[in-house]
Design a protein around this motif. Structure first.
Motif, PDB file in Angstrom:
ATOM      1  N   ALA A 133       0.856  -1.183   0.000  1.00  0.00           N
ATOM      2  CA  ALA A 133       0.000   0.000   0.000  1.00  0.00           C
ATOM      3  C   ALA A 133       0.890   1.230   0.000  1.00  0.00           C
ATOM      4  O   ALA A 133       1.593   1.503   0.973  1.00  0.00           O
ATOM      5  CB  ALA A 133      -0.913  -0.008   1.222  1.00  0.00           C
ATOM      6  N   ILE A 134       0.873   1.949  -1.133  1.00  0.00           N
ATOM      7  CA  ILE A 134       1.644   3.189  -1.222  1.00  0.00           C
ATOM      8  C   ILE A 134       0.688   4.327  -0.890  1.00  0.00           C
ATOM      9  O   ILE A 134      -0.410   4.400  -1.439  1.00  0.00           O
ATOM     10  CB  ILE A 134       2.210   3.381  -2.653  1.00  0.00           C
ATOM     11  CG1 ILE A 134       3.142   2.219  -3.015  1.00  0.00           C
ATOM     12  CG2 ILE A 134       2.944   4.719  -2.772  1.00  0.00           C
ATOM     13  CD1 ILE A 134       3.635   2.240  -4.466  1.00  0.00           C
ATOM     14  N   THR A 135       1.069   5.172   0.058  1.00  0.00           N
ATOM     15  CA  THR A 135       0.273   6.374   0.314  1.00  0.00           C
ATOM     16  C   THR A 135       1.158   7.557  -0.081  1.00  0.00           C
ATOM     17  O   THR A 135       2.290   7.354  -0.520  1.00  0.00           O
ATOM     18  CB  THR A 135      -0.144   6.503   1.803  1.00  0.00           C
ATOM     19  OG1 THR A 135       0.992   6.908   2.568  1.00  0.00           O
ATOM     20  CG2 THR A 135      -0.677   5.190   2.353  1.00  0.00           C
ATOM     21  N   ASN A 136       0.652   8.774   0.087  1.00  0.00           N
ATOM     22  CA  ASN A 136       1.473   9.917  -0.300  1.00  0.00           C
ATOM     23  C   ASN A 136       2.621  10.170   0.677  1.00  0.00           C
ATOM     24  O   ASN A 136       3.521  10.942   0.393  1.00  0.00           O
ATOM     25  CB  ASN A 136       0.610  11.168  -0.444  1.00  0.00           C
ATOM     26  CG  ASN A 136      -0.288  11.057  -1.672  1.00  0.00           C
ATOM     27  OD1 ASN A 136       0.055  10.374  -2.635  1.00  0.00           O
ATOM     28  ND2 ASN A 136      -1.437  11.706  -1.638  1.00  0.00           N
ATOM     29  N   SER A 137       2.598   9.493   1.843  1.00  0.00           N
ATOM     30  CA  SER A 137       3.668   9.739   2.808  1.00  0.00           C
ATOM     31  C   SER A 137       4.429   8.490   3.243  1.00  0.00           C
ATOM     32  O   SER A 137       5.493   8.575   3.831  1.00  0.00           O
ATOM     33  CB  SER A 137       3.094  10.438   4.044  1.00  0.00           C
ATOM     34  OG  SER A 137       2.084   9.640   4.611  1.00  0.00           O
ATOM     35  N   ARG A 138       3.896   7.299   2.967  1.00  0.00           N
ATOM     36  CA  ARG A 138       4.610   6.095   3.397  1.00  0.00           C
ATOM     37  C   ARG A 138       4.275   4.896   2.517  1.00  0.00           C
ATOM     38  O   ARG A 138       3.329   4.947   1.728  1.00  0.00           O
ATOM     39  CB  ARG A 138       4.309   5.775   4.868  1.00  0.00           C
ATOM     40  CG  ARG A 138       2.858   5.501   5.120  1.00  0.00           C
ATOM     41  CD  ARG A 138       2.424   5.797   6.544  1.00  0.00           C
ATOM     42  NE  ARG A 138       0.995   5.547   6.628  1.00  0.00           N
ATOM     43  CZ  ARG A 138       0.420   4.663   7.442  1.00  0.00           C
ATOM     44  NH1 ARG A 138       1.145   3.955   8.268  1.00  0.00           N
ATOM     45  NH2 ARG A 138      -0.872   4.493   7.431  1.00  0.00           N
ATOM     46  N   MET A 139       5.067   3.865   2.706  1.00  0.00           N
ATOM     47  CA  MET A 139       4.823   2.642   1.944  1.00  0.00           C
ATOM     48  C   MET A 139       4.717   1.472   2.913  1.00  0.00           C
ATOM     49  O   MET A 139       5.573   1.309   3.780  1.00  0.00           O
ATOM     50  CB  MET A 139       5.975   2.417   0.988  1.00  0.00           C
ATOM     51  CG  MET A 139       5.678   1.363  -0.046  1.00  0.00           C
ATOM     52  SD  MET A 139       7.018   1.325  -1.233  1.00  0.00           S
ATOM     53  CE  MET A 139       8.263   0.575  -0.225  1.00  0.00           C
ATOM     54  N   LEU A 140       3.665   0.682   2.784  1.00  0.00           N
ATOM     55  CA  LEU A 140       3.469  -0.476   3.652  1.00  0.00           C
ATOM     56  C   LEU A 140       3.612  -1.739   2.826  1.00  0.00           C
ATOM     57  O   LEU A 140       3.063  -1.831   1.720  1.00  0.00           O
ATOM     58  CB  LEU A 140       2.061  -0.443   4.246  1.00  0.00           C
ATOM     59  CG  LEU A 140       1.743   0.735   5.169  1.00  0.00           C
ATOM     60  CD1 LEU A 140       0.269   1.035   5.148  1.00  0.00           C
ATOM     61  CD2 LEU A 140       2.208   0.404   6.568  1.00  0.00           C
ATOM     62  N   LEU A 141       4.351  -2.706   3.368  1.00  0.00           N
ATOM     63  CA  LEU A 141       4.480  -4.006   2.711  1.00  0.00           C
ATOM     64  C   LEU A 141       3.979  -5.055   3.684  1.00  0.00           C
ATOM     65  O   LEU A 141       4.256  -4.967   4.874  1.00  0.00           O
ATOM     66  CB  LEU A 141       5.950  -4.318   2.416  1.00  0.00           C
ATOM     67  CG  LEU A 141       6.747  -3.390   1.522  1.00  0.00           C
ATOM     68  CD1 LEU A 141       8.151  -3.934   1.338  1.00  0.00           C
ATOM     69  CD2 LEU A 141       6.065  -3.284   0.173  1.00  0.00           C
ATOM     70  N   ALA A 142       3.262  -6.048   3.170  1.00  0.00           N
ATOM     71  CA  ALA A 142       2.806  -7.110   4.067  1.00  0.00           C
ATOM     72  C   ALA A 142       2.714  -8.437   3.351  1.00  0.00           C
ATOM     73  O   ALA A 142       2.458  -8.501   2.148  1.00  0.00           O
ATOM     74  CB  ALA A 142       1.447  -6.758   4.660  1.00  0.00           C
ATOM     75  N   ARG A 143       2.962  -9.488   4.130  1.00  0.00           N
ATOM     76  CA  ARG A 143       2.674 -10.839   3.663  1.00  0.00           C
ATOM     77  C   ARG A 143       1.347 -11.182   4.306  1.00  0.00           C
ATOM     78  O   ARG A 143       1.154 -10.963   5.506  1.00  0.00           O
ATOM     79  CB  ARG A 143       3.773 -11.795   4.135  1.00  0.00           C
ATOM     80  CG  ARG A 143       3.649 -13.203   3.606  1.00  0.00           C
ATOM     81  CD  ARG A 143       4.995 -13.902   3.708  1.00  0.00           C
ATOM     82  NE  ARG A 143       5.448 -14.050   5.080  1.00  0.00           N
ATOM     83  CZ  ARG A 143       5.094 -15.069   5.872  1.00  0.00           C
ATOM     84  NH1 ARG A 143       4.285 -16.014   5.430  1.00  0.00           N
ATOM     85  NH2 ARG A 143       5.555 -15.137   7.106  1.00  0.00           N
ATOM     86  N   MET A 144       0.414 -11.678   3.491  1.00  0.00           N
ATOM     87  CA  MET A 144      -0.938 -11.927   4.013  1.00  0.00           C
ATOM     88  C   MET A 144      -1.423 -13.309   3.607  1.00  0.00           C
ATOM     89  O   MET A 144      -0.989 -13.853   2.597  1.00  0.00           O
ATOM     90  CB  MET A 144      -1.900 -10.864   3.471  1.00  0.00           C
ATOM     91  CG  MET A 144      -1.480  -9.463   3.876  1.00  0.00           C
ATOM     92  SD  MET A 144      -2.523  -8.167   3.202  1.00  0.00           S
ATOM     93  CE  MET A 144      -3.886  -8.166   4.366  1.00  0.00           C
ATOM     94  N   ASN A 145      -2.339 -13.855   4.399  1.00  0.00           N
ATOM     95  CA  ASN A 145      -2.901 -15.145   4.003  1.00  0.00           C
ATOM     96  C   ASN A 145      -4.102 -14.906   3.080  1.00  0.00           C
ATOM     97  O   ASN A 145      -4.411 -13.768   2.737  1.00  0.00           O
ATOM     98  CB  ASN A 145      -3.237 -16.011   5.228  1.00  0.00           C
ATOM     99  CG  ASN A 145      -4.553 -15.622   5.886  1.00  0.00           C
ATOM    100  OD1 ASN A 145      -5.192 -14.640   5.511  1.00  0.00           O
ATOM    101  ND2 ASN A 145      -4.961 -16.411   6.865  1.00  0.00           N
ATOM    102  N   LEU A 146      -4.772 -15.975   2.680  1.00  0.00           N
ATOM    103  CA  LEU A 146      -5.839 -15.833   1.680  1.00  0.00           C
ATOM    104  C   LEU A 146      -7.183 -15.413   2.281  1.00  0.00           C
ATOM    105  O   LEU A 146      -8.189 -15.372   1.586  1.00  0.00           O
ATOM    106  CB  LEU A 146      -5.986 -17.121   0.854  1.00  0.00           C
ATOM    107  CG  LEU A 146      -4.727 -17.580   0.112  1.00  0.00           C
ATOM    108  CD1 LEU A 146      -5.060 -18.650  -0.905  1.00  0.00           C
ATOM    109  CD2 LEU A 146      -3.995 -16.422  -0.571  1.00  0.00           C
TER     110      LEU A 146
END
Ligand code: ZN
Length: 404
Positions: A89-102
């Motif tokens: 998830a890129i926002t205008n101020s930060r970037m979030l990375l995640a590993r997620m299940n289904l």
């Protein structure tokens, strides 16, 4: 059947497979025979779809269930943890990375501030962190894909960020760049569109006609009509923040004047708080931040609202008036079943919800608001990551809460 081309046949198999998988996910544990009956598919088709799904790890057998006479049928259940996906998830101020299940549950996540990174460099910044994230996790073998959400105008079919002024992104072919680097499928969607899907699939708003409104740094919306995302020609539908509310108003970065964004986004609220503080107005915001202006964030403002602070309540009143009028326009345009408020300013903001509700009850067409559901986001702070997951899962498996 004899006239059917091979491609059509494969498509029907895939449709049956995703129907079966969805049914197991929603109704499981369930037997093969019940799957066949409830979906109107032949037992042999169900058996071969289930066999494939078990082999690939999406479904497991969990032993016999109750019998209604005769042999006890083996029950099947969805296996959300055998595979996983990467959400960005890129926002205008930060970037979030995640590993997620289904089931769109976050298993691991990392956050990086984006400051001063612009244009193509945003893509390089993403790749740099994604490389590390993927190696650290050592999980590429069970990953079914990467789903990225970005604010701005996103051409999701082609996977191109057409336009984002704050990040300086202009026609960046993010999907192609990531697919060629990682050799796996990549999805790209506007952040608000992803969140409205997530509210429907994983939140508490399982409606086919649903509008999500986010108030934070900026202002945006995601619109679901008859279960389909409204994209428009260039992916620019739902630019709620740039609807005109004042023809003589302040100039906006979009080129227009008097955009809604300039009146109710966090930046507008923040500058109103600052003006009040510098003119010596007393407010609990001072106590909450120890007089440090840099500590004034949406959470502080919402806390002041909860405490009944006069300044916060005055600002809330103005915000609710502008937002209420804009939402009445949305209700009259789209006749949604439900409207959801989110974003940093909307999340947990009962005071805003109630004021806007009053406005809607007074000004929206009675027939359109009679049974309208109006509530706060149910996704929590991982909303955009769940959104990214929802985009991928919807496309790959047709996951939804409702029977199609
Ligand atoms: Zn504008």
């Amino acid at each position: 059947m004899t006239n059917m081309r091979k491609g059509d046949h494969r498509l029907i198999q895939e449709l049956n497979r995703s129907k079966v998988l969805n049914h197991i996910r929603r109704e499981g544990p369930i037997s093969r025979i019940a799957l066949a009956k409830q979906n109107g598919i032949s037992p042999s088709t169900v058996a071969s779809a289930v066999q494939e799904l078990i082999k690939e790890g999406y479904v497991s057998e969990i032993g016999p269930g109750r019998s209604s006479g005769g042999r006890k049928p083996i029950l099947l259940r969805f296996n959300p943890d055998h595979h996983h996906l990467i959400a960005v998830a890129i926002t205008n101020s930060r970037m979030l990375l995640a590993r997620m299940n289904l089931e769109a549950r976050v298993l691991a996540k990392a956050e990086y501030p984006i400051s001063g990174v612009k244009g193509e460099a945003v893509a390089e910044f993403l790749v740099e962190h994604l490389d590390r994230f993927l190696t650290e996790d050592g999980v590429q073998s069970t990953c079914i894909g990467i789903s990225v959400t970005v604010p701005g105008i996103v051409q999701s079919d082609e996977g191109i960020v057409l336009y984002n002024t704050k990040l300086g992104m202009n026609r960046v072919p993010l999907k192609r760049m990531l697919e060629s680097r990682y050799g796996m499928k990549v999805w790209l969607e506007n952040d608000m569109n992803s969140v409205v899907l997530a509210e429907r699939q994983f939140g508490k708003y399982a409606y086919a006609n649903l509008i999500y409104i986010s108030i934070g740094d900026g202002l945006g919306s995601g619109i679901l009509i008859n279960e389909t995302l409204l994209h428009g020609k260039h992916g620019g539908a739902g630019e709620f923040g740039h609807t005109s509310v004042n023809r003589g108003g302040v100039r906006c970065e979009c080129g227009n004047v008097g955009c809604l964004d300039s009146y109710i986004s966090w930046m507008a609220v923040y500058s109103r708080i600052l003006t009040a503080l510098t003119s010596g107005r007393t407010t609990q915001i001072n106590e909450l931040t120890g007089g440090d202006y840099t500590r004034i964030v949406p959470e502080v403002y919402k806390e002041a609202l909860r405490r009944g602070d006069r300044l916060a309540l005055d600002i809330n009143e103005e915000v609710a008036d502008h937002l209420g009028a804009a939402i009445v326009n949305l209700i009259n345009m789209f006749n949604p079943e439900a409207l959801v408020l989110g974003g940093e300013m909307g999340r947990d903001n009962e005071a805003l919800l109630e004021k806007v509700r009053l406005y809607i009850n007074k000004h929206a067409m009675p027939i359109l608001r009679e049974d309208l559901v109006f509530g706060l986001t149910s996704l929590g702070e991982d909303d955009k990551l769940i959104g990214a997951a929802a985009v991928l899962l919807q496309d790959l498996f047709g996951f939804s809460l409702m029977e199609s």
